[in-house]
Design an enzyme around this catalytic site. Structure first.
Site, PDB file in Angstrom:
ATOM      1  N   LEU A  17       2.697   1.753   0.198  1.00  0.00           N
ATOM      2  CA  LEU A  17       4.102   1.708  -0.228  1.00  0.00           C
ATOM      3  C   LEU A  17       4.303   0.468  -1.083  1.00  0.00           C
ATOM      4  O   LEU A  17       3.876  -0.634  -0.702  1.00  0.00           O
ATOM      5  CB  LEU A  17       5.041   1.641   0.977  1.00  0.00           C
ATOM      6  CG  LEU A  17       5.370   2.949   1.705  1.00  0.00           C
ATOM      7  CD1 LEU A  17       6.012   2.644   3.054  1.00  0.00           C
ATOM      8  CD2 LEU A  17       6.295   3.814   0.872  1.00  0.00           C
ATOM      9  N   SER A  18       4.950   0.625  -2.233  1.00  0.00           N
ATOM     10  CA  SER A  18       5.284  -0.532  -3.060  1.00  0.00           C
ATOM     11  C   SER A  18       6.437  -1.307  -2.428  1.00  0.00           C
ATOM     12  O   SER A  18       7.115  -0.825  -1.516  1.00  0.00           O
ATOM     13  CB  SER A  18       5.668  -0.081  -4.477  1.00  0.00           C
ATOM     14  OG  SER A  18       4.560   0.479  -5.141  1.00  0.00           O
ATOM     15  N   ALA A  19       6.662  -2.512  -2.923  1.00  0.00           N
ATOM     16  CA  ALA A  19       7.757  -3.340  -2.420  1.00  0.00           C
ATOM     17  C   ALA A  19       9.099  -2.692  -2.745  1.00  0.00           C
ATOM     18  O   ALA A  19       9.249  -2.033  -3.787  1.00  0.00           O
ATOM     19  CB  ALA A  19       7.683  -4.732  -3.036  1.00  0.00           C
TER      20      ALA A  19
END
Length: 405
Positions: A63-65
């Site tokens: 998951l990206s930020a």
């Protein structure tokens, strides 16, 4: 990548921080973020990190930020009925948020390299549809059915006829010119396994595209070809999250959004014969009459429920009593300074005592008042409406998308 905003205690707290830092700037994007709990996309045992502005990776799951997803959602400029392609779709978190905005007459496709990640994404999607509180309850202003450009006039009239017949038998006459469009009527994402650099050359184009991995310069044109004229492509190129708008058949406009650091795209793999495994994207299918009927029946019942709820939406908070402060009287006295008599104003002590007594009395009254009652849990009025209809249980279950609550 991340850490641009402080950590939140829960999903809403995280969104508040993203808004305050101007990563989330529009109401539609904010609503989509609040509708989907980021923590639901974390594995058990890692959820404590879900509301930090940090990327997360476990095996192939990534998951990206939150600040990155916020900028991506804003840059895509999503509206109802658009087609969307997510290259490197991962857990499906972003695709699910997009699906809430583009609505049931959009197209929502994703390509993911790892089969286990696609399985995980489908599990998360099923969990969202069956158990998310936001699936039934969010509402928006009224619009006509004609605004759904992907639905033909014949289909709309036929669905409205079914809705009218059902509603007249159960919930009264309906104004057909103002069927409510829910804020979040869902376009379910469809994921396929494969390398996004190996998409079939005859694939259809999309209105919006996002690539969740670093794109090398020599693959930039490949990505652009997948985009419709007037469409928007968001992807990281040379450590910059970039928004590319296709303005013509062979013209594009680019804008750098944010400095980022992404893992690069995995290059094509070749079989023993030297050929790559071509990725075939899902077909753009026309919705069935049965599915259209469900959409419009739910839309109508949702409008009726929201109209019944309106009187209860304008609750006023009890105002705190303001303390009444009395002006103090000024009394002129005289004092000797050397041989001179000089006037010297002072405040009346009696007024000060009266004011303190009044303030203490008001504080006692405030302490004696009943504490505010906790908010009652929200009622799923749409579900209640559907369950009250004179229909077979199997049809009710279909209208509820087989949701358990």
């Amino acid at each position: 990548m991340g850490g641009a905003v402080s950590a939140g205690e829960d999903n809403d707290d995280l969104i508040d921080n993203l808004k305050e830092a101007q990563y989330i700037r529009t109401e539609r994007v904010e609503q989509a973020f609040r509708a989907i709990d980021r923590g639901d996309y974390y594995l058990e045992g890692y959820r404590d990190n879900a509301y930090k502005d940090l990327a997360w990776k476990h095996g192939n799951i990534h998951l990206s930020a939150p600040c990155i997803y916020s900028e991506v959602m804003e840059a895509l400029s999503l509206t109802q009925g658009l087609s969307f392609l997510n290259l490197g779709s991962g857990t499906g978190y972003l695709s699910t948020m997009v699906g809430l905005i583009i609505g049931p007459f959009g197209v929502n496709h994703g390509v993911e390299l790892h089969n286990d990640v696609v399985e995980y994404a489908n599990e998360r999607l099923e969990e969202f549809i069956k158990n998310s509180d936001s699936f039934d309850r969010q509402l928006m202003s009224d619009r006509t059915l004609r605004e759904n450009r992907c639905v033909s006039g014949t289909e709309a009239k036929l669905a409205q006829t079914l809705v009218q017949g059902l509603s007249m038998a159960s919930v009264g006459k309906i104004n057909q010119s103002r069927l409510t469009e829910s804020r979040f009527e869902f376009c379910e994402p469809h994921f396929v396994v494969g390398n996004c650099l190996e998409i079939s050359s005859d694939s259809h184009q999309y209105d919006r595209i996002y690539c969740g991995a670093g794109v090398q310069k020599d693959h930039e044109n490949y990505m652009k070809i997948l985009l419709k004229v007037g469409g928007i492509l968001v992807m990281p190129i040379e450590d910059q999250l970039t928004q590319i708008t296709r303005t013509g058949q062979s013209s594009w406009e680019s804008k750098n959004i944010l400095a980022v650091s992404f893992a690069p795209l995995v290059q094509q793999s070749r079989t023993d014969s030297g050929k790559t495994d071509t990725v075939v994207l899902p077909a753009v299918a026309v919705r069935s009459l049965q599915d259209l009927s469900r959409i419009y029946i739910r839309r109508t019942l949702r409008r009726l429920s929201s109209e019944e709820e309106l009187p209860g939406l304008t609750r006023r908070r009890s105002q705190k009593r303001k303390r009444r402060r009395r002006p103090r009287r000024r009394i002129n006295t005289y004092v000797f300074v050397g041989n001179q008599l000089i006037p010297h104003p002072i405040d009346s002590e009696d007024d000060g005592c009266i004011e303190e007594e009044e303030e203490s009395k008001e504080e006692e009254v405030e302490k004696g008042t009943e504490p505010p009652k906790p908010e009652e849990p929200q009622i799923n009025h749409l579900r209640d409406k559907i369950l009250s209809l004179p229909l077979p249980e199997s049809l009710k279950a279909y209208l509820l998308y087989y949701r358990k609550k």
